[in-house]
Design a protein around this motif. Structure first.
Motif, PDB file in Angstrom:
ATOM      1  N   GLU A 180       0.829  -1.205   0.000  1.00 28.32           N
ATOM      2  CA  GLU A 180       0.000   0.000   0.000  1.00 28.32           C
ATOM      3  C   GLU A 180       0.869   1.262   0.000  1.00 28.32           C
ATOM      4  N   THR A 181       1.914   1.261   0.831  1.00 29.55           N
ATOM      5  CA  THR A 181       2.814   2.417   0.902  1.00 29.55           C
ATOM      6  C   THR A 181       3.553   2.621  -0.418  1.00 29.55           C
ATOM      7  N   ALA A 182       4.051   1.531  -0.983  1.00 30.35           N
ATOM      8  CA  ALA A 182       4.786   1.618  -2.247  1.00 30.35           C
ATOM      9  C   ALA A 182       3.880   2.086  -3.382  1.00 30.35           C
ATOM     10  N   GLU A 183       2.633   1.609  -3.398  1.00 28.64           N
ATOM     11  CA  GLU A 183       1.682   2.018  -4.437  1.00 28.64           C
ATOM     12  C   GLU A 183       1.395   3.516  -4.359  1.00 28.64           C
ATOM     13  N   LYS A 184       1.260   4.040  -3.132  1.00 26.05           N
ATOM     14  CA  LYS A 184       1.014   5.473  -2.966  1.00 26.05           C
ATOM     15  C   LYS A 184       2.216   6.290  -3.452  1.00 26.05           C
ATOM     16  N   SER A 185       3.405   5.838  -3.091  1.00 21.58           N
ATOM     17  CA  SER A 185       4.609   6.553  -3.520  1.00 21.58           C
ATOM     18  C   SER A 185       4.734   6.539  -5.041  1.00 21.58           C
ATOM     19  N   LEU A 186       4.499   5.368  -5.633  1.00 27.38           N
ATOM     20  CA  LEU A 186       4.594   5.256  -7.089  1.00 27.38           C
ATOM     21  C   LEU A 186       3.557   6.140  -7.770  1.00 27.38           C
ATOM     22  N   ALA A 187       2.338   6.159  -7.231  1.00 24.93           N
ATOM     23  CA  ALA A 187       1.275   6.982  -7.816  1.00 24.93           C
ATOM     24  C   ALA A 187       1.634   8.470  -7.766  1.00 24.93           C
ATOM     25  N   SER A 188       2.287   8.890  -6.678  1.00 24.14           N
ATOM     26  CA  SER A 188       2.653  10.311  -6.565  1.00 24.14           C
ATOM     27  C   SER A 188       3.696  10.696  -7.608  1.00 24.14           C
ATOM     28  N   TYR A 189       4.656   9.811  -7.846  1.00 26.78           N
ATOM     29  CA  TYR A 189       5.674  10.094  -8.869  1.00 26.78           C
ATOM     30  C   TYR A 189       5.065  10.064 -10.267  1.00 26.78           C
ATOM     31  N   GLN A 190       4.144   9.120 -10.494  1.00 26.74           N
ATOM     32  CA  GLN A 190       3.483   9.052 -11.797  1.00 26.74           C
ATOM     33  C   GLN A 190       2.636  10.295 -12.045  1.00 26.74           C
ATOM     34  N   LYS A 191       2.036  10.825 -10.978  1.00 23.52           N
ATOM     35  CA  LYS A 191       1.243  12.046 -11.107  1.00 23.52           C
ATOM     36  C   LYS A 191       2.135  13.225 -11.481  1.00 23.52           C
ATOM     37  N   LYS A 192       3.311  13.298 -10.850  1.00 28.44           N
ATOM     38  CA  LYS A 192       4.250  14.374 -11.180  1.00 28.44           C
ATOM     39  C   LYS A 192       4.681  14.292 -12.642  1.00 28.44           C
ATOM     40  N   ALA A 193       4.913  13.056 -13.099  1.00 27.96           N
ATOM     41  CA  ALA A 193       5.406  12.864 -14.470  1.00 27.96           C
ATOM     42  C   ALA A 193       4.337  13.134 -15.522  1.00 27.96           C
ATOM     43  N   SER A 194       3.084  13.185 -15.103  1.00 29.93           N
ATOM     44  CA  SER A 194       1.996  13.365 -16.066  1.00 29.93           C
ATOM     45  C   SER A 194       1.563  14.822 -16.227  1.00 29.93           C
TER      46      SER A 194
END
Length: 732
Positions: A662-676
């Motif tokens: 869950e923690t890793a998914e949130k972190s990954l989602a935040s970076y993907q949001k920045k990249a988009s």
């Protein structure tokens, strides 16, 4: 009044389309004046006041005061229309901020055309090599378009120009002034007599000094007594290599080459290595006003944030710039700069040379190399503890064939032969990198050998050799061989690092046991070369498999969140019989390095320690046994299985893994949001984008491992609840 037309100097669409021209006080007007044969009228004195050419009304006024008086005089005569602000480029003194006024002053010049031509030919013919080679084009651009060089400066310091003006007999006009040059006043006087025909003369030396680049251009040969033909000049000129920054390629390097060719008819050196310019981690030029200047001593010795801010206040920055610099300093170094040492700084800067023209220095990267220094120190100290009292190295080859008894001969195991192969490869790569000035590659080669091969694997593999209580001839022979290889790695490995880390390597080198080839200082020891006899390409293939199996066993333990003291058993399988045999021989080493319990290797046909599957590396083995294991795929040829049968509280482990997911998914989602975000590629700096991409790749890999581990444990728990083993070949 002279009126001229000039399409380059005037824009007809701006203002009135007419401008005044001051050929003696503006570079562009000077060129225009030469083109149209205009008079060059100087109206300024050297202290910035108006001279007699400026008119009696304004003579003696300061230049800024005069501007106001001119407006007043025009107004009084009814000629003033208006004044308006227009943006323009003004030269300012870097020290005082005062506006610079160009003016004509007699100067000494050097005709550089022939010298520049010879310097260009030297590079084109390959007599002079410039590294990196892309700087050659800069060399050609400068020297093929060279102009006369103004070498006189009106300064209080420098080499005084050896030119003398004849004041007696007095010239009839300024144009007829006689000048002579000489290495001494007496020599100049003799030349003046010959030139004027006078029986006696009075001369005065010019007060101007030589341009600093003229003086430094003489450096390669003047320091050895030139123009006298001294022993030092014969011995040390020309030199071989010049190392300097690419920003002074023309100002210094070209001048040294031109003057050496002109005055000695020889090149001063055959190779020029141009290093990159150091900038801050954002790629900005270091500037006091920005507050981003990194003092090397502060990186070496460390400094707290308050110390950095105090140094800003002790400088000569205006108060407004101090406040802006403090904000940047707090942002870049919120906790100050940690102590890194000279070796870590040198190693880090060499690693950065891969970037090319500029080094975007991030102190955190230097800190990482400080940790490497610590690792080097601890690993060497640990290895030194293994040498018995009175040990004297004989060399790997000698130890393997000599000795009065079998126990005195050294037997080399697979790990010994592999690390010697890797050491030899490191020697070859480091020598090649240094010879080609690819210093970042030398850093990479030595770093990888010490950290990932010697420390991570070899030291771990040989621990049981020194921990065993076996005193048999075979065990003693193995220990003797391992000691020789260990000494060889320390000795040669430290010597490889010495040019890049001179201090820590010297300290550790002095602690090595004696040997016939050991020198008083590591600086005078021979630099290690590649040993072809140690080449073992088969060992590379075997080690790739060995390390992959170990890494996957370690990854499974991390994914399962096992405590450090837990030592689960493991099973490995491989399709290739030769590699299966290798894994079986190295099972104990795999167990040691991966911190596992017993590691077994599955064999085909039920022979050996386990049966191989009919399909895939692990199928066909006891389904109940493999059903209690977490599986990981090393390759299409190899699988590993971690035995969970002895583990308790699997449900709690699954819960912890789920939280990690869950923690890793949130972190990954935040970076993907920045990249988009729109214009991400243009708005976000390249180093930040690269860092974000690396973090996303790491999180993606971590999630894959965590999800695989959870699925495995869910399957094991479900199978245990149903009272059955997992089905044969069930997915991991």
């Amino acid at each position: 009044m002279v009126i001229v037309t000039d399409p380059e100097l005037v824009d007809m669409n701006f203002g009135t389309g007419a401008v005044k021209i001051t050929p003696a006080h503006d570079p562009n007007d000077y060129e225009c004046g030469k083109k149209h044969n205009l008079e060059f009228i100087n109206i300024l004195t050297e202290d910035g006041k108006i001279n007699e050419n400026g008119g009696e009304m304004f003579k003696g006024m300061h230049r800024f005061e005069c501007r106001l008086q001119i407006i007043e005089a025009l107004t009084n005569k009814g000629l003033f229309v208006k004044k308006s602000a227009n943006p323009m480029r003004l030269g300012k003194c870097s020290r005082t901020g005062d506006i610079i006024e160009p003016m004509l002053i007699p100067q000494w010049w050097v005709d550089c055309k022939d010298m520049a031509r010879r310097s260009v030919e030297a590079v084109r013919k390959g007599d002079l090599k410039i590294v990196p080679s892309h700087h050659e084009q800069t060399w050609y651009n400068w020297l093929e378009n060279i102009k006369d060089w103004c070498v006189s400066r009106q300064l209080w310091w420098g080499h005084r120009i050896p030119a003398y003006k004849v004041v007696e007999p007095a010239p009839s006009s300024v144009e007829e002034t006689v000048w002579v040059v000489g290495r001494s006043k007496e020599e100049a006087e003799e030349r003046a007599k010959q030139k004027t025909g006078a029986a006696s003369v009075k001369i005065e030396q010019d007060e101007d000094v030589l341009d600093t680049w003229f003086s430094s251009g003489l450096f390669p040969f003047s320091v050895f007594g030139w123009p006298d033909q001294t022993e030092e000049l014969d011995a040390f000129f020309p030199t071989s290599l010049l190392e300097t920054g690419h920003d002074i390629l023309f100002f210094w390097v070209a001048r040294m080459v031109m003057m050496s060719l002109q005055l000695t008819d020889r090149l001063p050196f055959h190779t020029v290595y141009l290093h990159a310019m150091v900038r801050d981690r954002h790629g900005r030029k270091m500037s006091k006003s920005l507050g981003n200047v990194i003092d090397p001593l502060e990186v070496i010795n460390g400094i707290v944030l308050d110390g950095l801010l105090q140094k800003l206040k002790e400088g000569n920055l205006p108060q407004k710039e101090i406040k802006a610099a403090e904000l940047l300093m707090k942002d870049d170094f919120p906790n100050g700069i940690p102590e890194c040492g000279a070796d870590a700084l040198r190693y880090g800067l060499l690693a950065y040379t891969k970037q090319g023209r500029s080094i975007n220095l991030d102190v955190n990267r230097v800190v990482a190399y400080r940790f490497f220094c610590n690792k080097l120190w601890n690993a060497t100290r640990f290895a030194l503890m293994k040498f018995p009292e009175g040990f004297r190295a004989r060399g790997v080859e000698t130890a393997a064939v000599c000795g009065s008894s079998k126990s005195e001969k050294g037997v080399l195991d697979w790990a010994d032969r592999w690390i010697l192969h890797r050491l030899s490869a490191c020697c070859g790569a480091t020598n090649k990198a240094i010879e080609e000035f690819q210093f970042a590659d030398a850093v990479q080669a030595t770093y990888n050998f010490w950290l990932y091969e010697f420390c991570d694997f070899y030291l771990e593999i040989i621990k049981p050799v020194f921990q065993t209580t076996d005193t048999s001839e075979a065990a003693e022979s193995r220990k003797r061989g391992t000691l020789e290889v260990l000494y060889c790695c320390l000795d040669r490995g430290l010597r490889l690092l010495c040019p890049m880390m001179p201090f820590v390597t010297e300290e550790l080198y002095q602690r090595l046991p004696p040997s016939a080839w050991k020198r008083d200082s590591i600086c005078t020891a021979d630099f290690p070369l590649e040993v072809v006899a140690w080449t073992n390409t088969r060992a590379d293939d075997e080690f790739r498999l060995f390390s992959a199996v170990v890494k996957h066993f370690r990854a499974l333990q991390v994914s399962l969140d096992l405590p450090p003291k837990e030592r689960p058993d493991g099973i490995a399988g491989h399709r290739d019989p030769a590699f299966r045999a290798f894994l079986s021989q190295r099972a104990a080493d795999i167990s040691t390095v991966s911190r596992m319990g017993i590691v077994r290797v599955l064999w085909e046909g039920g022979e050996g320690e386990g049966s191989m599957p009919s399909e895939g590396p692990g199928a066909g083995a006891d389904s109940g046994e493999l059903g209690k294991c977490v599986k990981d795929v090393v390759s299409d040829q190899c699988d590993v299985f971690l035995d969970c049968s002895g583990m308790t509280n699997l449900g709690q482990t699954v819960s912890r893994i789920a939280k990690k997911i869950e923690t890793a998914e949130k972190s990954l989602a935040s970076y993907q949001k920045k990249a988009s975000i729109p214009d991400y590629e243009t708005k976000v700096p390249e180093d930040v984008r690269q860092m974000n991409a690396e973090k996303m790749a790491t999180l993606t890999e971590e999630l894959a491992g965590l999800r695989g581990a959870k699925e495995n444990l869910d399957r094991i728990i479900a199978a245990a609840g149903a009272g059955t083993g997992a089905p044969n070949g069930s997915p991991a």
